[in-house]
Design an enzyme around this catalytic site. Structure first.
Site, PDB file in Angstrom:
ATOM      1  N   LYS A   1     -26.139 -11.562  27.520  1.00 56.41           N
ATOM      2  CA  LYS A   1     -27.292 -10.657  27.068  1.00 56.41           C
ATOM      3  C   LYS A   1     -28.368 -11.778  27.096  1.00 56.41           C
ATOM      4  O   LYS A   1     -28.381 -12.348  25.971  1.00 56.41           O
ATOM      5  CB  LYS A   1     -27.021  -9.913  25.829  1.00 56.41           C
TER       6      LYS A   1
ATOM      7  N   GLY B   1     -28.565 -17.589  16.814  1.00 59.22           N
ATOM      8  CA  GLY B   1     -29.441 -16.815  16.394  1.00 59.22           C
ATOM      9  C   GLY B   1     -29.623 -16.533  15.140  1.00 59.22           C
ATOM     10  O   GLY B   1     -29.255 -17.631  14.157  1.00 59.22           O
ATOM     11  N   SER B   2     -30.356 -15.474  14.572  1.00 53.00           N
ATOM     12  CA  SER B   2     -30.435 -14.952  13.047  1.00 53.00           C
ATOM     13  C   SER B   2     -29.343 -14.918  12.229  1.00 53.00           C
ATOM     14  O   SER B   2     -28.086 -14.402  12.834  1.00 53.00           O
ATOM     15  CB  SER B   2     -31.450 -14.013  12.823  1.00 53.00           C
ATOM     16  N   ARG B   3     -29.299 -15.198  10.725  1.00 52.50           N
ATOM     17  CA  ARG B   3     -28.028 -14.918   9.975  1.00 52.50           C
ATOM     18  C   ARG B   3     -27.884 -13.045  10.185  1.00 52.50           C
ATOM     19  O   ARG B   3     -26.859 -12.813  10.373  1.00 52.50           O
ATOM     20  CB  ARG B   3     -28.200 -15.074   8.610  1.00 52.50           C
TER      21      ARG B   3
ATOM     22  N   GLY C   1     -28.641 -11.030  12.589  1.00 48.09           N
ATOM     23  CA  GLY C   1     -28.125 -10.752  14.011  1.00 48.09           C
ATOM     24  C   GLY C   1     -26.727 -11.238  14.187  1.00 48.09           C
ATOM     25  O   GLY C   1     -25.818 -10.506  14.475  1.00 48.09           O
ATOM     26  N   GLY C   2     -26.267 -12.343  13.564  1.00 45.53           N
ATOM     27  CA  GLY C   2     -24.983 -12.755  13.855  1.00 45.53           C
ATOM     28  C   GLY C   2     -24.126 -12.292  13.130  1.00 45.53           C
ATOM     29  O   GLY C   2     -22.987 -11.779  13.393  1.00 45.53           O
TER      30      GLY C   2
ATOM     31  N   GLU D   1     -23.690 -18.941  15.663  1.00 47.83           N
ATOM     32  CA  GLU D   1     -24.377 -19.997  15.002  1.00 47.83           C
ATOM     33  C   GLU D   1     -25.777 -19.414  14.286  1.00 47.83           C
ATOM     34  O   GLU D   1     -26.371 -18.867  15.126  1.00 47.83           O
ATOM     35  CB  GLU D   1     -24.701 -21.137  15.900  1.00 47.83           C
TER      36      GLU D   1
ATOM     37  N   CYS E   1     -32.480 -25.378  15.304  1.00 45.06           N
ATOM     38  CA  CYS E   1     -31.375 -25.165  14.367  1.00 45.06           C
ATOM     39  C   CYS E   1     -30.981 -26.042  13.386  1.00 45.06           C
ATOM     40  O   CYS E   1     -30.701 -25.952  12.203  1.00 45.06           O
ATOM     41  CB  CYS E   1     -30.113 -24.721  15.191  1.00 45.06           C
TER      42      CYS E   1
END
Lengths: 531, 531
Positions: B191, B248-250, B252-253, B272, B309
């Site tokens: 994606k 990506g973001s917390r 999102g993860g 991550e 990051c």
């Protein structure tokens, strides 16, 4: 239950660090599954206070324990093994009383238990477990220099281990999960299985004695007794716990995974849960030795009353006269088996319900049944079922685990139907193929599919009896386990309790010894192996 | 946006196997973060039908792709690298247009991207990735013979990869997750990140060209474009997907982890997510070179507009004159930085909100601030904040990640307060210590604690700029990642998409080649390494 000279008397206490803790309130007894009578003493139910006390001690022990050398931990594990062995008949008699497992099985399991502790000692002395990787610096590289990078593995922190009902020694208090976590440098808090608390206490005291012998912090090991789900959930939810080892039911494993995911900082749960261990009898093998295979099959199905994670619960064979002969021989072999005791009344009840439901399923025939000793409190009736491929494919429940001495033979119409069945299998600990030379092509295709389904592929054997070694994999895709990339048996199990860390441009005098330039440990240096 | 000769024209299509698919309905554009203008073409939003089509193709490709040899996959990865390189300025110009990243950064990231594809090719040719372990049979062992046990790793199945906003090449369509999954033998469905769809399409077409060149099944690789959370969730929920790579973001993860856990058969999500990368400036280092350190600090904080990051968002120093001097120099250095563009308006807005909240926090002072080019559509204002240890300890929000070119210096009262702060840190990708000889004892203690917190420990450097090699660890405890035992950068990343399988007593002619007795691959044989 008598106590051998020199063996500790049972007290019913949880062992929290150096302290014996007997919580007030109701307790529980072990129950002899042969007679159904309660065994003394009463065991106190550990609760949140005991979880807190054990995990605080484990967290306090961690900074010291994790810094012990591999050699020190090797000596400690060997000491645990020696203390367990020294329990002698006091231990084996208590195991038998609490589990009803036959003496030969108990002796074998004890040998496996001390053997795997000693095997992890050899792993620790070898040093490969450090996982050292070095990328040497390239100060003149353009456009940017390459730093000095040195990787090793560190222990994750205190580990919670849940004893398994069906392996009172090898997957319980000093079992595989405890051995691999202690080897990794992690303190361990065991929740003993309530079906064998006396066994747990004896083994727990042996570990504690080794902790004392080696001058380790008391929190290196604790043992909690209890029967409640709340105890297990509290242990997994405790913020000091950093990983979980579990062997048991699918429901129990999934509940712990969910509890671990609900934490503010989730942790891995290594749960070994559910497997029916499909077996494929190919035409050449059936023609060559069908009846002989039926005899060993019945032994694998009913040994230890079928209470093994790798018990073969499903057999697939192409329909025809050789399969008829196999079923006839297997039915006869099962009919000669006298029911052994199940570990607990709960497990016995679940077996009866599961087997009765299978017997009552349309399209399923009961073709063989063992006998029951009427004196036995929790008998596990051996039963052999047969169905056809169409029924199997249209009745998903038939693919589920019935824990105990039952198995289902599926007469498969043809190779296409076999392919359809294989394509629909859930994850498994094992998959087995019986074959002869003439089966080569079908076997090759089948093994190629089964390696996506199972952690272990066997040929011409039975999956019960798991070898503990360097190459073993006791694992597999969900629902066999919650962590398919790992194993709970064998030396690779240590990896579950380690995490890699890289040190970039850290001066030699601040590096751990195994990362020193002159260190004599196995390493991957600039991508090249160094032994 | 011009297209270089020979580079494919952008179409706005998802690349599903061999087909260009442009779903009907609303689409989206990339936006130039410098000018704020939309870039052509319009990209179609992939939905459930496209997910289904891509994963069906991936599942169909898997049986063929997983059986390619390591050498074949090595050649394929090298071909991907060559096709990406051949895009030339068409690619780098589009990256710049879509991300606003400076040319040197884009060039470096391109080199890293093709370099890591080629690095995985060397891993594949080496053969160590097979993870071969052999326990040789002991047919005469008593009481039971030891079987022949041969372990290797197999790929897990189709993998979903989520492109990262901040690494349009190295952690996007042909980035680290894709390279390691393809190396492992897993088809990949990417994606693409909606902030750089043109870059994604160009790189996706390069991968497709390599798939064609090597005669691989079309489903080996697909690329889906979209902006919705539903698209990502549908991809993770798809039963054909067996593992997920995400950077990506917390939020999102964690959403993807939750979606993966809700599946009937949960799968691992390697996410991550979030790291503030604490830096510790010890007294000796500050005394010896505080101002020089301040200059490199400002560069690390503001490079790539702080959108890395491993950007150092938190600095701890013991209060005193040397720290005063460091803060003064760092403030001056930050003041000289002109704001670069943020990747998206959303990221720019989040930065402003996060930094404004920090500036408004009682006990926090803004001590340095860069300048903004008024023409810039999405500026990322560099800001340096200072607080004291007490405020930091009583204001948990200050320990959270603000993604962008800001950093917070904490004046710590004394070593005891430093210990308290370290004990409360969340999991991190990196932790850095600046030290001089005189700092040895404190540094040793600190590194001993930080190795429990972070995946990478650095001395006298800055964590931005991650070396791709055999020893790198880009990972760490939660919330830095969802899988602390793994790395997303470096050659060990291949392990995330492999699973061990053991073959017990399987005849030679049914074993995979790397398990043959004469196989020339690295192995652990009866516990002894064989190269």
């Amino acid at each position: 239950m008598s106590t051998a000279p020199g063996a500790p008397a049972l007290t019913g206490s949880s062992l929290i660090g150096a302290a014996d803790v007997l919580p007030a309130g109701v307790g529980f007894h072990a129950v002899d599954p042969v007679s159904g009578t309660e065994l003394e003493p009463v065991y106190g139910e550990a609760g949140p206070a005991e979880v807190e006390r054990a995990t605080v001690l484990a967290a306090a022990a961690f900074p010291v324990y994790r810094r012990t050398t591999g050699d020190q931990r090797a000596a400690f594990l060997e000491s645990v093994a020696a203390h367990v062995e020294a329990l002698g008949s006091a231990l084996t008699e208590r195991v038998t009383a609490e589990t009803g497992l036959p003496a030969a099985r108990v002796a074998g399991e004890l040998a496996r238990t001390v053997g795997q502790l000693r095997l992890f000692a050899t792993v620790l002395r070898d040093g490969g477990w450090h996982g050292v990787r070095v990328d040497t610096p390239l100060p003149d590289r353009s456009p940017l220099p390459r730093p000095d990078l040195r990787q090793r593995s560190v222990p994750v922190g205190p580990v919670a281990v849940f004893g398994a009902s069906n392996f009172p020694l090898a997957f319980s208090v000093a079992g595989g999960d405890t051995a691999s976590a202690l080897a990794a440098g992690c303190p361990v808090v065991v929740k003993g299985h309530p079906a064998h608390p006396g066994t747990s206490e004896l083994v727990g005291r042996a570990i504690r004695a080794a902790v004392v012998d080696h001058g380790l912090p008391e929190g290196t090991f604790s043992l909690l007794h209890g029967t409640t789900h709340e105890l297990g959930t509290a242990l997994v939810a405790d913020p000091r716990i950093q990983a979980v080892g579990f062997t048991g039911s699918r429901g129990g494993g999934l509940a712990l995974v969910a509890a671990a995911q609900r934490r503010p900082a989730p942790i891995p749960v290594y749960a070994e849960m559910s497997s029916v261990n499909p077996v494929f009898l190919l035409p050449g093998a059936l023609a060559a030795r069908g009846p002989a295979t039926a005899a060993t099959y019945a032994t694998s199905v009913t040994g230890s009353a079928g209470q093994l994670c790798t018990q073969p619960g499903l057999v697939f064979a192409l329909d025809g006269p050789d399969t008829d002969a196999f079923v006839t021989a297997a039915s006869a072999a099962v009919a000669e088996v006298t029911a052994g005791p199940m570990l607990t009344s709960g497990i016995a009840g679940a077996l009866d319900r599961g087997a009765d439901a299978m017997a009552a399923t349309a399209g399923v025939d009961t073709v063989g049944q063992g006998t029951v000793d009427p004196e036995l409190a929790f008998p596990g009736l051996p039963r052999l079922f047969v169905t056809d491929g169409d029924t199997f494919l249209t009745t998903p429940a038939l693919a589920g685990e019935v824990f105990g001495p039952t198995s289902l033979v599926v007469r498969v119409r043809d190779v296409d139907q076999l392919r359809q069945i294989v394509g629909g299998l859930e994850g498994q600990l094992t998959a087995t193929v019986h074959l002869a030379e003439s089966d080569h092509d079908l076997a090759a295709e089948l093994i190629g599919e089964l390696e996506l389904v199972a952690g272990r592929i066997l040929v011409n054997g039975w999956p019960t009896g798991v070898e503990v070694g360097h190459a073993m994999v006791h694992g597999g895709p969900f629902p066999a386990t919650s962590a398919p990339a790992t194993t709970s048996v064998g030396t690779r199990a240590i990896e579950r309790f380690l995490r890699p860390v890289v040190y970039q441009d850290v001066p030699e005098d601040l590096l751990p010894p195994e990362l020193h330039r002159a260190a004599d440990v196995p390493a991957l240096v600039d991508g090249v192996r160094r032994s």
